[in-house]
Design a protein around this motif. Structure first.
Motif, short mmCIF file in Angstrom:
data_model
loop_
_atom_site.label_atom_id
_atom_site.label_comp_id
_atom_site.label_asym_id
_atom_site.label_seq_id
_atom_site.Cartn_x
_atom_site.Cartn_y
_atom_site.Cartn_z
N GLU A 1 21.13 17.46 -20.70
CA GLU A 1 22.11 18.22 -19.90
C GLU A 1 23.08 17.29 -19.19
N LEU A 2 22.61 16.11 -18.78
CA LEU A 2 23.51 15.13 -18.19
C LEU A 2 24.56 14.66 -19.19
N LEU A 3 24.16 14.43 -20.42
CA LEU A 3 25.11 14.01 -21.45
C LEU A 3 26.09 15.13 -21.79
N LYS A 4 25.61 16.36 -21.76
CA LYS A 4 26.52 17.48 -22.01
C LYS A 4 27.54 17.61 -20.88
N ALA A 5 27.09 17.43 -19.63
CA ALA A 5 28.02 17.50 -18.50
C ALA A 5 29.06 16.39 -18.55
N SER A 6 28.70 15.25 -19.13
CA SER A 6 29.65 14.14 -19.27
C SER A 6 30.56 14.32 -20.47
N GLN A 7 30.36 15.40 -21.24
CA GLN A 7 31.15 15.71 -22.43
C GLN A 7 31.00 14.62 -23.49
N TRP A 8 29.77 14.14 -23.65
CA TRP A 8 29.45 13.16 -24.68
C TRP A 8 28.59 13.81 -25.75
N GLU A 9 28.68 13.27 -26.95
CA GLU A 9 27.78 13.67 -28.02
C GLU A 9 26.53 12.79 -27.96
N PHE A 10 25.46 13.26 -28.58
CA PHE A 10 24.24 12.47 -28.57
C PHE A 10 23.39 12.78 -29.80
N ILE A 11 22.65 11.77 -30.24
CA ILE A 11 21.62 11.92 -31.27
C ILE A 11 20.42 11.10 -30.78
N ILE A 12 19.33 11.79 -30.46
CA ILE A 12 18.17 11.16 -29.85
C ILE A 12 16.94 11.48 -30.69
N ARG A 13 16.15 10.47 -30.96
CA ARG A 13 14.90 10.68 -31.69
C ARG A 13 13.91 11.45 -30.82
N PHE A 14 13.06 12.23 -31.47
CA PHE A 14 12.00 12.89 -30.71
C PHE A 14 10.71 12.83 -31.51
N SER A 15 9.63 12.87 -30.78
CA SER A 15 8.29 12.78 -31.37
C SER A 15 7.78 14.19 -31.65
N LEU B 1 32.28 9.33 -26.42
CA LEU B 1 31.13 8.48 -26.70
C LEU B 1 30.06 9.28 -27.43
N MET B 2 29.26 8.56 -28.21
CA MET B 2 28.07 9.14 -28.83
C MET B 2 26.88 8.30 -28.38
N ILE B 3 25.95 8.90 -27.65
CA ILE B 3 24.79 8.20 -27.12
C ILE B 3 23.65 8.30 -28.13
N LEU B 4 23.11 7.17 -28.51
CA LEU B 4 21.98 7.09 -29.43
C LEU B 4 20.80 6.50 -28.68
N GLY B 5 19.67 7.15 -28.76
CA GLY B 5 18.53 6.69 -27.96
C GLY B 5 17.20 6.93 -28.63
N ASP B 6 16.17 6.36 -28.01
CA ASP B 6 14.80 6.48 -28.49
C ASP B 6 14.17 7.75 -27.95
N ALA B 7 12.91 7.97 -28.32
CA ALA B 7 12.24 9.23 -27.98
C ALA B 7 12.02 9.38 -26.48
N MET B 8 12.01 8.26 -25.71
CA MET B 8 11.76 8.41 -24.27
C MET B 8 12.94 9.06 -23.55
#
Length: 603
Positions: free
Chosen positions: A393-407, A378-385
């Motif tokens: 770290e939770l997403l890394k432990a689940s062995q998922w990729e992620f791209i999250i916006r940040f302010s 899975l690839m988790i996409l999320g907002d800045a919150m």
């Protein structure tokens, strides 16, 4: 007969000339006492005469709103001269006459200038292959059918294609519905639980706005006979209150699991194989307020807050949900899971009623998502919150990729590192423009973060340049916008377009999905039931109905209708055909025996 108190103004002894002279004397005395006011009135009259003379040379059209009002300042102490207080009316009008806004046809000139600016911008976009491909090209013309038979044939073809999509999607849902535990007493059961769930599901497929509307629209003889021909397991249609009582005693997550089973079947049949991002299934997460109520305790598990000013403080209950959707690069957004925020009512653990936050609700949703898809990438996409160290770290432990916006205003240390990479900004070769905007990317790879420093993250930013026409002046103006993301995958020249434009930027699809449920007929903000279990059950049925509509819209057989009519008009046409006796009962029986296959539109 005249009253005794009546005045004798109309008597023959009344002298009108004398009264007029008295009024003139009073006004003369008043103007002598107020010389500044007299001068201002004279100036205003003189200005009005000059304006009337000058406007005779102009065309007969309404004066523009930008025409200034002449305001005379009245000083308190010193009395300045007329030239010091204001310009003369003649000088003002000469200045206005030279303004391009007051020339002959100033409105037409401004419109032409705006249209010319839009045309130049569009030509530039077309030359750089940056046009936006719209989901629909809905026409704006009258009905083209020449006869009833022609319209009947069109409706029959559309409903036939929709029934084929339903027949491919619904069997897995009905199997899962049949496995839901039935809390009712066996001796009092009139409607099967599969019929109850299908009844609630179809209500949201057809965007029925309330329980009363369900009873009114789904209980007709025409609808029942035609639904019975399509779905052979329907032997009766229940009352909406029966469904509500069933949902009050049913675990809402059993309904959500039916949605999960539907997605699993589509994944198993490789329907999304060409829509993956970097080999991962994109899942976008966002929060939304479902509803609120002022001052009325509906359920102790609802969240609570204090609103209003110092003089009007009051408690307000509200329901907030974290929504997760599959968001693909072709624009398809399928509701997947929901996680409600709760208020802790245990007086020993939380005497003040501690409430959930978006991050803790997301952690629960992530654990359930891992349980449903233990080996899926899975690839988790999320907002800045969601750009917190704990979530990453939770997403890394689940062995998922992620791209999250940040302010950049909140994470200033990361912003400083990313801003230093702007001098190496990169433009995608052969694709300088994407969705009508010029793009340049810059990134910084292999940064260490986390509580123990073992979390590797990568930063990427995008600077966009686009043009707009100023509606007041008609000039083309340059606009800029900038966004930044935290990624678990290294950024390179080869994957930045896929990860950012086709992945992270599709987060807008989940916002559009929530907007569809709120404002396009799904009644997201309607409770349907105030008991939390029943409310969640209706919510999951709503999301499941939206998933069916979304998948049907992107099937090849329905997409051609959506492109010409629009999504909403297509669904209304299907509903009106099914809810009225356009087609015979024999036609429905033939369709129920046809073979069906689901093919999704990839572009």
């Amino acid at each position: 007969m005249k009253s005794k108190n009546a005045r004798d103004d109309c008597s023959p002894s009344f002298d009108l000339n004398k009264r007029v002279r008295e009024c003139d004397d009073m006004m003369t005395q008043y103007w002598n006492e107020n010389p500044d006011l007299l001068e201002a009135v004279k100036e205003k009259k003189e200005t009005a005469k000059i304006i009337a003379e000058l406007w005779k040379g102009f065309p007969k059209q309404p004066a523009p709103l930008l025409f200034p009002k002449i305001v005379v300042a009245q000083p308190k102490d010193a009395k300045p001269s007329l030239t010091e207080r204001t310009l003369s009316a003649l000088d003002r009008l000469n200045q206005l006459k030279q303004s391009p806004l007051l020339q002959w046809g100033w409105v037409d000139n401004l419109k032409n200038k705006i249209n010319t600016g839009h045309k130049k911008i569009h030509e530039n976009i077309v030359a750089n292959y940056g046009e936006i491909t719209h989901r629909t090209n809905a026409h704006n013309r009258k009905c083209t059918f020449q006869s009833v038979e022609e319209e009947k044939g069109y409706r029959a073809n559309l409903l036939q294609d929709q029934i084929r999509a339903w027949k491919k999607l619904l069997p897995s849902l009905l199997r899962k519905f049949s496995q839901i535990p039935d809390p009712r007493k066996p001796g009092r059961i009139t409607h099967k639980k599969t019929v109850l769930m299908l009844y609630g599901l179809l209500a949201f497929v057809f965007k029925i706005s309330s329980c009363r509307e369900m009873n009114r629209e789904l209980s007709s003889t025409v609808v029942f006979n035609q639904l019975k021909s399509i779905f052979t397991n329907i032997d009766s249609l229940p009352h909406a209150c029966t469904l509500t009582r069933f949902l009050e005693k049913t675990n809402p997550q059993d309904i959500e699991e039916a949605n999960i089973y539907l997605i699993r079947d589509l994944i198993r049949n490789k329907k999304f194989k060409k829509l993956l991002i970097n080999g991962c299934l994109p899942v976008t997460v966002d929060g939304a307020q479902k509803l609120y109520r002022d001052g009325v305790l509906q359920d102790p598990r609802w969240c609570e807050r204090v609103v209003g000013g110092e003089d009007n403080k009051r408690k307000q209950q509200y329901v907030y949900v974290i929504e997760a959707n599959l968001t693909f690069k072709n624009g398809l957004s399928i509701p997947l899971m929901s996680e409600f925020l709760y208020r802790n009512t245990n007086q020993f653990d939380a005497p003040d009623g501690k409430q959930d936050s978006e991050t803790t609700a997301f952690e629960r949703l992530a654990l359930r998502l891992k349980r449903y898809f233990p080996r899926l990438k899975l690839m988790i996409l999320g907002d800045a919150m969601f750009s917190t160290t704990g979530i990453m770290e939770l997403l890394k432990a689940s062995q998922w990729e992620f791209i999250i916006r940040f302010s950049k205003k909140q994470l200033k240390s990361l912003a400083k590192i990313l801003n230093s990479a702007k001098k190496y900004s990169f433009q995608i070769p052969g694709q300088s423009m994407y969705r009508e905007r010029y793009q340049t990317f810059y990134w910084e790879n292999n940064l260490h973060d986390g509580f123990s420093g073992d979390l590797t993250i990568h930063l990427v930013g995008c600077m966009e340049h686009y043009q707009e026409v100023n509606k007041l002046t008609g000039e083309i103006e340059d606009k800029y916008s900038e966004r930044a993301w935290i990624s678990s995958m290294p950024i390179s020249d080869d994957n930045v377009h896929e990860l950012i434009n086709l992945g992270a930027r599709k987060k807008e699809l989940v916002e559009d999905s929530i907007n569809t449920m709120k404002n396009r007929g799904c009644e997201y903000k309607h409770a349907f039931a105030y008991q939390l279990n029943a409310m969640q059950g209706f919510h999951y049925l709503m999301r499941l109905g939206l998933a069916l509509n979304a998948i049907s819209e992107f099937s090849k057989v329905i997409k051609k209708y959506v492109k010409s009519l629009g999504c909403s008009a297509t669904m209304k046409l299907i509903k009106s055909t099914l809810f009225n006796p356009w087609l015979s009962q024999e036609w429905y029986e033939v369709q129920s025996k046809q073979y069906s296959q689901l093919c999704l539109q990839m572009e």
